[in-house]
Design a protein around this motif. Sequence first.
Motif, PDB file in Angstrom:
ATOM      1  N   TYR A 149       0.752  -1.116  -0.129  1.00 30.30           N
ATOM      2  CA  TYR A 149       0.145   0.131   0.231  1.00 30.30           C
ATOM      3  C   TYR A 149       0.825   1.195   0.018  1.00 30.30           C
ATOM      4  O   TYR A 149       1.781   1.327   0.866  1.00 30.30           O
ATOM      5  N   LYS A 150       0.681   2.321  -1.060  1.00 30.26           N
ATOM      6  CA  LYS A 150       1.386   3.234  -0.909  1.00 30.26           C
ATOM      7  C   LYS A 150       0.550   4.555  -1.121  1.00 30.26           C
ATOM      8  O   LYS A 150      -0.258   4.660  -1.999  1.00 30.26           O
ATOM      9  N   LEU A 151       0.634   5.455  -0.067  1.00 32.03           N
ATOM     10  CA  LEU A 151      -0.217   6.883  -0.303  1.00 32.03           C
ATOM     11  C   LEU A 151       0.860   7.954  -0.443  1.00 32.03           C
ATOM     12  O   LEU A 151       1.808   7.932   0.153  1.00 32.03           O
ATOM     13  N   LYS A 152       0.615   8.627  -1.499  1.00 36.07           N
ATOM     14  CA  LYS A 152       1.381   9.924  -1.891  1.00 36.07           C
ATOM     15  C   LYS A 152       0.552  11.043  -1.882  1.00 36.07           C
ATOM     16  O   LYS A 152      -0.148  11.081  -3.132  1.00 36.07           O
ATOM     17  N   ALA A 153       0.415  12.047  -0.912  1.00 31.07           N
ATOM     18  CA  ALA A 153      -0.729  12.972  -1.263  1.00 31.07           C
ATOM     19  C   ALA A 153       0.395  14.144  -1.278  1.00 31.07           C
ATOM     20  O   ALA A 153       1.229  14.483  -0.624  1.00 31.07           O
ATOM     21  N   LYS A 154      -0.068  15.081  -2.350  1.00 32.39           N
ATOM     22  CA  LYS A 154       0.614  16.243  -2.623  1.00 32.39           C
ATOM     23  C   LYS A 154      -0.078  17.622  -1.693  1.00 32.39           C
ATOM     24  O   LYS A 154      -1.333  17.592  -1.637  1.00 32.39           O
ATOM     25  N   TYR A 155       0.879  18.315  -1.086  1.00 32.04           N
ATOM     26  CA  TYR A 155       0.257  19.476  -0.151  1.00 32.04           C
ATOM     27  C   TYR A 155       1.140  20.819  -0.634  1.00 32.04           C
ATOM     28  O   TYR A 155       1.994  20.971  -1.021  1.00 32.04           O
ATOM     29  N   VAL A 156       0.048  21.732  -0.080  1.00 36.12           N
ATOM     30  CA  VAL A 156       0.603  23.000  -0.032  1.00 36.12           C
ATOM     31  C   VAL A 156       0.358  23.796   1.220  1.00 36.12           C
ATOM     32  O   VAL A 156      -0.608  23.450   2.016  1.00 36.12           O
ATOM     33  N   ASP A 157       1.618  23.736   1.990  1.00 41.33           N
ATOM     34  CA  ASP A 157       1.562  24.410   3.357  1.00 41.33           C
ATOM     35  C   ASP A 157       1.930  25.708   3.441  1.00 41.33           C
ATOM     36  O   ASP A 157       2.695  26.600   2.870  1.00 41.33           O
ATOM     37  N   PHE A 158       1.147  26.224   4.705  1.00 45.12           N
ATOM     38  CA  PHE A 158       1.383  27.608   5.081  1.00 45.12           C
ATOM     39  C   PHE A 158       1.858  27.676   6.419  1.00 45.12           C
ATOM     40  O   PHE A 158       1.135  26.931   7.536  1.00 45.12           O
ATOM     41  N   ARG A 159       3.295  27.986   6.847  1.00 44.61           N
ATOM     42  CA  ARG A 159       3.567  27.910   8.078  1.00 44.61           C
ATOM     43  C   ARG A 159       4.268  29.216   8.632  1.00 44.61           C
ATOM     44  O   ARG A 159       4.526  30.177   7.822  1.00 44.61           O
ATOM     45  N   LEU A 160       4.329  29.548   9.866  1.00 44.68           N
ATOM     46  CA  LEU A 160       4.835  30.822  10.609  1.00 44.68           C
ATOM     47  C   LEU A 160       5.756  30.291  11.730  1.00 44.68           C
ATOM     48  O   LEU A 160       5.334  30.562  12.706  1.00 44.68           O
ATOM     49  N   PRO A 161       6.988  29.906  11.219  1.00 38.01           N
ATOM     50  CA  PRO A 161       7.853  29.762  12.094  1.00 38.01           C
ATOM     51  C   PRO A 161       8.165  30.907  13.211  1.00 38.01           C
ATOM     52  O   PRO A 161       8.476  32.160  12.687  1.00 38.01           O
ATOM     53  N   LEU A 162       8.413  30.770  14.532  1.00 42.85           N
ATOM     54  CA  LEU A 162       8.712  31.895  15.306  1.00 42.85           C
ATOM     55  C   LEU A 162      10.232  31.402  15.888  1.00 42.85           C
ATOM     56  O   LEU A 162      10.594  30.351  16.519  1.00 42.85           O
TER      57      LEU A 162
END
Length: 401
Positions: free
Chosen positions: A95-108
């Motif tokens: 079983y292989k799952l490969k989901a493409k994401y766009v992330d919004f991040r706010l590192p402090l």
Amino acid sequence: MMKKKVLISAVLFGFSFFAGAQEGLDKIHIGVKGGISASKGIYSEMKSHSSKMAVGGVGGVFAEFEFGESRLFSIRPEVDWLSRGIKVSDDNLDYKLKAKYVDFRLPLVFNFGTHGGVRPFLYVAPVAGFVRGGNIALKDRTGDYKIDVTKANMADTYFAGAIGGGVKIPISLSDNKRLQLTLEANYQYGFTDTYSDMEKEGEAIALNRPFYNLDGNRKLQGLEITASLSIPLSIFKRAPKKKVQPAPTYVAQPQPVIEEKPVEVIEEKPCYSLEEIMEALGRGETITGKTICAIDIINFEFDKSVIKKESYPYLEKIARLMKSTPIHVIVKGHTDNVGNEEYNLQLSKRRAEAVYNHLLSLGVDARRLEYEYYGMARPITTNDTPEGRLMNRRVEFEITE
């Protein structure tokens, strides 16, 4: 969904650029990043199969805004494109799952002190991810199946927390401007279940199977290793054009013949130590017009205008000199050429003002004291060596009438 992503991106980057405009272009960097990511899933109900890491790529853009004189803290809004996946395999299942994401991040970010120009840092960051594609592939005894993750009704949002660290390495350019290379790694832990409600209720179209049931939850976690390259916005600031002054024209005039007499030439030094000034006073000589240079004597905390305590005795000697004589003094602040021109000018201003205020606190008459600042505009030697830069980072005391 696309409008929502664009809105979040605009808010994060808008805040960053607004802050940068308020604090100075040299305190905000824009950059790109790239690297590798490795992710896996944690299944609450999986007993017979083990999840393995799935490796993919990551890339993104960001803007980092630094706070304070020493720039200990910063925020780094960023948008990243990456894949998150899972591999589950044994003798009966692949079983292989490969989901493409766009992330919004706010590192402090917390930046440690500089070590030879290199700055280590740590950070924490909230992460909001949105699925933009990908697929699920399954191979078992019943056959081979493959389907788009959106048709399988995988949850289209993902929320996580990240903790990471790294090191910032300056890369010098011409005109005292710098690029910044950053190497970092982070660990992410997913807070939300990536199964959709339809999957858990058995209503999803998944892998050509008419019906199936899902129990428990599936949460993602992973590691990232990235490198980024950024530039300060001040790199785009144009230097003011210098006015070219016409060269003066001299006309030779006949000179009368004068009998030469030997004269004693006294060479005036551009800079004196405090001891030399005191010796001149002891000989009854005038000290008006002379300048005292405090090289490596008046020291400040790194990149700040806070005077270190070991400099206090020297300033007390300057104060005693002023209180025992009718002289006037102009405190002058100078820096070397490391860093941005405008930032160095403001740093020399704050440091000259700090010395000025300290002398006032020691009882010096404010009517006989003032201060000026020049940044890196008036070096007294080369800036190409550590010794030369040390001499150029100085505080001067010009004695006037």
